[in-house]
Design an enzyme around this catalytic site. Sequence first.
Site, PDB file in Angstrom:
ATOM      1  N   LYS A  16      45.262-126.381 -22.490  1.00  0.00           N
ATOM      2  CA  LYS A  16      45.834-125.187 -23.115  1.00  0.00           C
ATOM      3  C   LYS A  16      46.942-124.651 -22.214  1.00  0.00           C
ATOM      4  O   LYS A  16      46.760-124.576 -20.990  1.00  0.00           O
ATOM      5  CB  LYS A  16      44.742-124.125 -23.311  1.00  0.00           C
ATOM      6  CG  LYS A  16      45.201-122.888 -24.084  1.00  0.00           C
ATOM      7  CD  LYS A  16      44.052-121.886 -24.279  1.00  0.00           C
ATOM      8  CE  LYS A  16      44.482-120.695 -25.130  1.00  0.00           C
ATOM      9  NZ  LYS A  16      43.376-119.746 -25.363  1.00  0.00           N
ATOM     10  N   SER A  31      42.840-118.067 -30.219  1.00  0.00           N
ATOM     11  CA  SER A  31      44.141-118.470 -29.732  1.00  0.00           C
ATOM     12  C   SER A  31      44.245-119.931 -29.327  1.00  0.00           C
ATOM     13  O   SER A  31      45.340-120.473 -29.237  1.00  0.00           O
ATOM     14  CB  SER A  31      44.510-117.605 -28.528  1.00  0.00           C
ATOM     15  OG  SER A  31      43.657-117.901 -27.433  1.00  0.00           O
ATOM     16  N   SER A  74      38.391-117.042 -28.897  1.00  0.00           N
ATOM     17  CA  SER A  74      39.527-117.972 -28.897  1.00  0.00           C
ATOM     18  C   SER A  74      39.181-119.431 -28.667  1.00  0.00           C
ATOM     19  O   SER A  74      40.039-120.293 -28.812  1.00  0.00           O
ATOM     20  CB  SER A  74      40.555-117.536 -27.844  1.00  0.00           C
ATOM     21  OG  SER A  74      41.315-116.469 -28.331  1.00  0.00           O
TER      22      SER A  74
END
Lengths: 483, 494
Positions: free
Chosen positions: B79, B160, B184
């Site tokens: 990420k 997210s 997330s």
Amino acid sequence: MSYTIEGASGAWEVVIGLEVHAQVMSEAKLFSGAATEFGAEPNSQVSFVDAGFPGMLPVINGECVAQAVRTGLGLKAQVNLWSRFDRKNYFYADLPQGYQISQYQFPVIGRGEIQVELSDGSTKMIGITRLHLEQDAGKSLHDQHPSKSYIDLNRSGVALMEIVSEPDMRSPEEAGAYLTKLRQILRYLGTCDGNMEQGSLRADVNVSVRKPGEAFRTRCEVKNVNSIRFVMQAVEAEARRQIAVWEEGGEVVQETRLFDTGRGVTRSMRSKEDAHDYRYFPDPDLPPLVLQQDWVDQLKAALPELPDERRARYVGEYGLTPYDAHVLTLEKETAAFYEAVASGRDPKMAANWVTGDFFAGLNRHGEGIGESPVSAADLGALLDLIADNTLSGKLAKEVLEAMFETGKPPAAIVEERGLKQVTDTGAIEAVIDQVMDANAGKVAEYRAGKDKLFGFFVGQTMKAMQGKGNPALVNELLKKKLG
Amino acid sequence: MTAATDLTLAGARAALARRELSAVELTRAHLDAIAALNPRLNAFITVTPDQALAQAGAADAALARGDAGPLTGLPLAVKDLFCTAGTRTTAASRILGDFVPPYESTVTSQLLRDGAVFLGKANLDEFAMGSSNTSSAFGPVENPWKRQGEENTVLVPGGSSGGSAAAVAARLALGATATDTGGSIRQPAAFCGVAGIKPTYGRCSRFGIIAYASSLDQAGPVARTVEDCAILLNSMAGFDPRDSTSADLAVPDFAAACERGVKGLRIGIPREYRLDALPAEIAALWEQGMAWLQAEGATLAEISLPHTRYALPTYYIVAPAEASSNLARYDGVRFGLRKDGEDLKDLYERTRAAGFGEEVKRRILIGTYVLSAGYYDAYYVKAQQVRALIRQDFDRAWDQVDAILAPTTPTAAFGRDEKQDDPVAMYLNDVFTITANLAGLPGMSVPAGQDAKGLPLGLQILGRRFDEETVFAVGRAIERNAGFSALPALRAAA
């Protein structure tokens, strides 16, 4: 008689509180491992944490906490076993994170007190409200380029102790005495070097005025005053300004001011309306600071002797006058020097020499005690030469001056200059005989009862011996011979 | 033989160990899949093929020497919130568009230590703020799943960590790192039909992870199976002296815990999670999950988490408050985007106006407001009090039960054009996941079924603090019973 300032409407009392920022003596910064040395190349002592890089996290430096606790103990203050770090949010170019990590609501040190000594010999207790740990910001340099500002982050993240006093001071002298004493305690503890020129000790001075007996009136804060003398000047200048405002029918508004040292006046920096909303909240990157009582006790046990205790010891154990004890304990270095001189010798005599001729010599040569050309060991050796009658007091003064000039030990100077005191009674008697022969008339006058002439004979004898005669022997033998 | 990109992480590890496949072949297969699909999915912001192949080459050498670590040669997505030394790290924000960190996050450094291959940096909502991965400055991520009969409707992958979940679902990576501040990891895992766990707050170091809300942020893995998540978390977790909130605890063998079974475990069903608006198929899946666990010997107990309804407002005070302060460092002075201005204030305003997207600005404004003088007590202090009550709700529940079962999300993945006008409707998506962050608990989403249109649905398991092992055991039982085998429409080798 307490201090007041006489205005058109009568006497005004001055109320003063100090917020002192003291840089913690520590190898590393409060929340990063970066070094803290003063005067290093700009931006050479900056970690990614100090520069506020993404993903960087603060980790508390235990030594800085220990230093704050030692200071708290030295201020006879409450040590809070539970305290917390908060973020003080504001934007500035030299504040990389966009917030300062500080202790807003729960400081590590609570109430304490300091006893200050005033020039009339009295003492006064000044309350300490709190002491907390916080990070310093970096430094903006606006004078390096015509249109740009430079940022030096060396200081960013350096640990500071903010020490807040109660509004207990009532005169410039008390403010000066408080700061002097606080600085003295910090230096004794070794928790701050107290160097105001380098900015490791700075004071924000809160001043208000009132008519005696009144409640407090509005105060103003004079920021970042960097010497004890300026603190005293700023108090008086600000008090006089406020008195003028009140007496002209105006109202003092709460604001932050700066002291213009050149003109000796304070001027407005920002008003309360422009004050930042710092949006304090607990720093989520740092768990609460929890101390163990055992650890605090260990620090307490290892605390060095503080100035008040040392002064009491000098009076009690050494029999010094309170004044000499005060002068000798003002600076940790002076006290250490004195103790080295006094060790194994007459402490009063040592005190007289240190505070008298030695200090005078330092002054004359423009040196601090740290750079003294005369070591404590050499001054002690000089005292030994007096004690064993090698030198008279007068000769010793000459030798001390030579020691200041050359840095040589006293024995070497005595040897080189032949300053050794004459203790040979035969030699002294021979000189006395000459003096009496040359002054037969005065001898007769003396013997007829003019006692005052004795001093004349001492003087003449010493002069003939170039001052090297042992004064006690000279006295004794003169008395015998003059009958 | 199964295509290399269809292997599980554990399966690929076994294949590498048996030398049926080289790490370079495995990595190349994933890089090819990325080249084919990423232009459409946009799951990666940055792809690092040269670095990946070099790491894979080194992995093959290590395997040949018999010197393989737990993750040697396994290609992962990272990420783009984790700082990676020498590789651009953007947080999906223009303000960090060109930022190349000179340091490595603790979590990624541990993955590298264990031999992982990094394919690139996965897309996300800007600064991890969002539930749909539409707020990225590098464009939205497309969910590889399609509603049946609506092949042209673009669905969001959740957020997210939308890039991480989409990449794993579409077989562009065997697993991915992710972070979870309010859901997330779990919500995008549920939307993309993959597994994901947010471990206990403090289990993984936050050092080197770009902060959103420090008291809530926690790293965790996304992968296609519960066991793969366990393997990844074993590498990611552990005490780090550089993060004062990281827990100084030994890391248990999570992979071993997966096979413990649920016999004798007491499973809590929170009454307050039975929302009226919960779609019937999600309610039914939840019931199904309870039945599976019961059949395997667990007992069920209804529990009450009475402050649940305050969780969302509490989160939307605490998280923006911390974010408003955490994001103050993006000021154009030292790194990242800079828009020069007439003076310092102008520089700040121009830089931050140009650098931050709408959602980030919204949360900075909310956070600044709730911390302001005069509002602090009414909002921030009150929210912290409620947060303590929410934590207390769970503490009481743990007297009765060993784990909690709940849906991960109130809906399946929604369309990119749906819910975008109403931030509050978007925030509601996190209603089941947010409590775990507020209470610091571990929570896992496991793909457990599909809705009527064929979209994946997840079930969530919550556990006690630092008891990820029970969460893995329950998650694995759900996974085994669900036998989830549906595949997304967009995937490698499809």
